[in-house]
Design an enzyme around this catalytic site. Structure first.
Site, PDB file in Angstrom:
ATOM      1  N   GLY A 208       0.826  -1.200   0.000  1.00  0.00           N
ATOM      2  CA  GLY A 208       0.000   0.000   0.000  1.00  0.00           C
ATOM      3  C   GLY A 208       0.858   1.247   0.000  1.00  0.00           C
ATOM      4  N   GLU A 209       0.233   2.372  -0.332  1.00  0.00           N
ATOM      5  CA  GLU A 209       0.966   3.643  -0.436  1.00  0.00           C
ATOM      6  C   GLU A 209       1.404   4.186   0.920  1.00  0.00           C
ATOM      7  OE1 GLU A 209       1.926   5.586  -2.997  1.00  0.00           O
ATOM      8  OE2 GLU A 209       1.298   4.147  -4.499  1.00  0.00           O
ATOM      9  N   HIS A 210       0.650   3.853   1.986  1.00  0.00           N
ATOM     10  CA  HIS A 210       0.920   4.460   3.291  1.00  0.00           C
ATOM     11  C   HIS A 210       2.014   3.694   4.043  1.00  0.00           C
ATOM     12  CE1 HIS A 210       0.271   6.303   7.206  1.00  0.00           C
ATOM     13  NE2 HIS A 210      -0.604   7.127   6.660  1.00  0.00           N
ATOM     14  N   PRO A 211       2.962   4.399   4.682  1.00  0.00           N
ATOM     15  CA  PRO A 211       3.940   3.722   5.530  1.00  0.00           C
ATOM     16  C   PRO A 211       3.236   2.916   6.625  1.00  0.00           C
ATOM     17  CG  PRO A 211       4.534   6.033   5.220  1.00  0.00           C
ATOM     18  CD  PRO A 211       3.157   5.865   4.673  1.00  0.00           C
TER      19      PRO A 211
END
Length: 561
Positions: free
Chosen positions: A101-104
């Site tokens: 996913g894009e989020h850390p």
């Protein structure tokens, strides 16, 4: 300002110490690393909903981030159970070895913050987070880290510090003694990763939409976020974290910001600064979006900013909310429903029992029922608030009409404080009844032993202090409106002359009723010197109200146009 300025600190504490009658409310905003599989998202939601004493307010999944933010509230006791139940549901369903996913992120339950909302301190929430962390580590056998106010080590206080290396680097990180978890063993859990918990102020997860590349959005994020590009190149906004990313499902880029203290960097400041940088780069900003819930004050602050910037006068709260939504473009990607996205509005259903929520007929029936509350105190507040409302009505019927166009600037000065006073005084309708109920609850405490009698007397004194402070505050607040009403009497719409006359009588009646309640309750206060001082203050309020009422009525009687 309720009492004479020369009162001792101890006496002020006696009066003010018992003011709170609201329950403790804690918010929990766990971020789970799943935003695509509706089956898993729903299972976690169901686990929260099934927890007694917990209310699930919002579920906000993101496909690009592959992350869902849940928001629920409860008491200090029930909130821990809700968070644990959600984590247990996720433990059986999320496998971090498959997560992209894009989020850390560093774990299936990436971060689980607890936020004090009402009558709860940061210190209490620190203990709540530690209780949750210890139980999570024990029951699921996973490493748990503390952050924010719960952490005692400076190098691992913020999420970026703790999350550095993310899930992929956690196994190696746990081998470093400096990164031993606060709860649980330093053993990597492949399917889970690690969890961070702690306390923070209300964090606003805020994304600004851009027609640009991901790299251009990130460039602006670096300009804005507090840590900037490096220690030698800090960003412009304090209490702000940020990155730029690509939102595949909308085919746009976003500046994704975490505003960790809305009093330091409000939403509208972040938005305006992003727009400024975008203009410099000849890029388009196309609104913004909020992730999860937001405090009402954050929206109203944005409205006040744009009102001042554009020279607008907006009085009604719902119109201010509408203005903020419009100016920030919060409905650009999906409809922003205030009833579902503003936390105070989500909690309103729990307050339907309040007197102010009743119809006029039901309120009158409540007063006429065979019970001592609501009584004269609540009626005094209702009558006083109605008087101020009449003043606001006259101002609004003067403003914006062509024949009184020359008075528009005057009405712009008078109407906002009148509206504010009307709303604040309305709150006193319930406060008086709550204070009365607290006093009778204290009276019912046991008194069989000397210790019980002492405790009962202390609680009764706290309750009677509240029962005095509420009507005293009402009297003072009502008396603060006279100058505004006096100016309306000079120039207000002459067709509303009788409305102003009724307003003056209602406000004066509200003050006198409040003073009667103060005097009645003073007999139960044990501090004789304080009783004398408060009686004098109350008498001054009553005399002021009578004199100001008579002056305004005389002025209105002389007006013919």
């Amino acid at each position: 300002h309720l009492f004479p300025s020369h009162l001792s600190t101890a006496r002020r504490s006696l009066i003010l110490g018992g003011l709170s009658t609201m329950p403790k409310i804690v918010e929990c905003v766990p971020n789970f690393s799943e935003g695509r599989d509706q089956r898993i998202i729903d299972a976690i939601s169901d686990a929260v909903r099934a927890t007694p004493g917990v209310s699930l307010l919002d579920v906000d999944p993101g496909k690009s981030t592959n992350r869902t933010v849940y928001t629920f509230v409860g008491s200090p006791e029930t909130i821990v159970e809700g968070a644990l139940n959600a984590a247990k549901a996720a433990y059986a369903l999320i496998d971090m070895r498959k997560h992209k996913g894009e989020h850390p992120r560093m774990g299936a339950l990436d971060v689980c913050p607890f936020i004090p909302i009402q009558e709860c301190t940061v210190g209490e929430c620190v203990e709540i987070s530690k209780k949750f962390g210890a139980r999570l580590a024990e029951e699921l056998r996973v490493p748990v880290f503390l952050y924010g106010a719960a952490s005692t080590r400076d190098y691992r206080k913020t999420m970026p510090q703790i999350r550095q290396g993310e899930y992929e680097g956690l196994e190696e990180k746990l081998k470093n003694p400096d990164w031993a978890p606060d709860f649980g063993e330093a053993v990597f859990s492949p399917s889970w990763g690690g969890t961070v918990t702690g306390v923070r102020k209300f964090l606003i997860a805020y994304n600004i939409n851009m027609v640009s590349t991901k790299e251009q959005a990130h460039r602006i994020a670096l300009n804005l976020r507090e840590k900037g590009r490096s220690e030698s190149e800090p960003g412009r906004l304090k209490a702000c974290q940020g990155i730029g990313w690509w939102l595949e499902e909308k085919n746009i880029a976003q500046i994704s910001l975490n505003l960790t203290d809305m009093d330091v960097t409000p939403m509208h400041v972040a938005y305006e600064e992003a727009c400024k940088d975008a203009r410099d780069l000849k890029l388009a900003v196309t609104g913004s979006e909020l992730v999860g819930l937001v405090p009402l004050q954050a929206i109203l602050s944005a409205a006040e900013f744009y009102m001042e910037k554009e020279g607008l006068m907006v009085l009604e709260e719902d119109q201010k909310v509408h203005l903020a939504i419009n100016r920030l473009g919060l409905s650009t990607l999906s409809p922003f429903n205030p009833k579902e996205r503003i936390i105070e509005y989500c909690l309103e259903s729990a307050d339907q029992h309040l007197l102010v929520g009743k119809t006029v007929a039901d309120f009158i029936k409540s007063v006429g029922a065979r019970s001592a509350a609501p009584g004269g105190g609540s009626v005094s507040a209702m009558v006083g608030a109605t008087g101020v409302a009449l003043g606001a009505m006259v101002g609004k019927l003067t403003y914006g009409k062509r024949q009184w166009e020359s008075l528009d600037s005057k009405m712009r000065t008078l109407l906002p404080p009148l509206q504010k006073a009307m709303l604040e005084i309305t709150d006193n309708i319930d406060k008086d009844t709550e204070a009365f109920n607290d006093f009778f609850a204290a009276m019912k405490l046991p008194k069989s032993t000397q210790e019980e009698s002492k405790k009962r007397n202390e609680e009764m004194q706290k309750a009677i202090a509240t029962a005095i402070s509420v009507p005293m505050g009402l009297a003072e607040r009502l008396n603060s409106v006279w100058d505004l009403l006096d100016q309306l009497a000079d120039v207000g719409n002459i067709n509303c002359k009788s409305d102003l006359q009724v307003a003056a009588r209602c406000i004066e009646t509200g003050v006198q009723g409040a003073v009667h309640n103060v005097v009645t309750n003073l007999k139960d206060l044990e501090d004789a010197d304080l009783v004398k001082e408060l009686a004098s203050t109350a008498d001054n309020h009553a005399q002021t109200a009578t004199a100001r009422r008579d002056a305004i009525l005389a002025k209105l009687n002389q007006r013919t146009c």
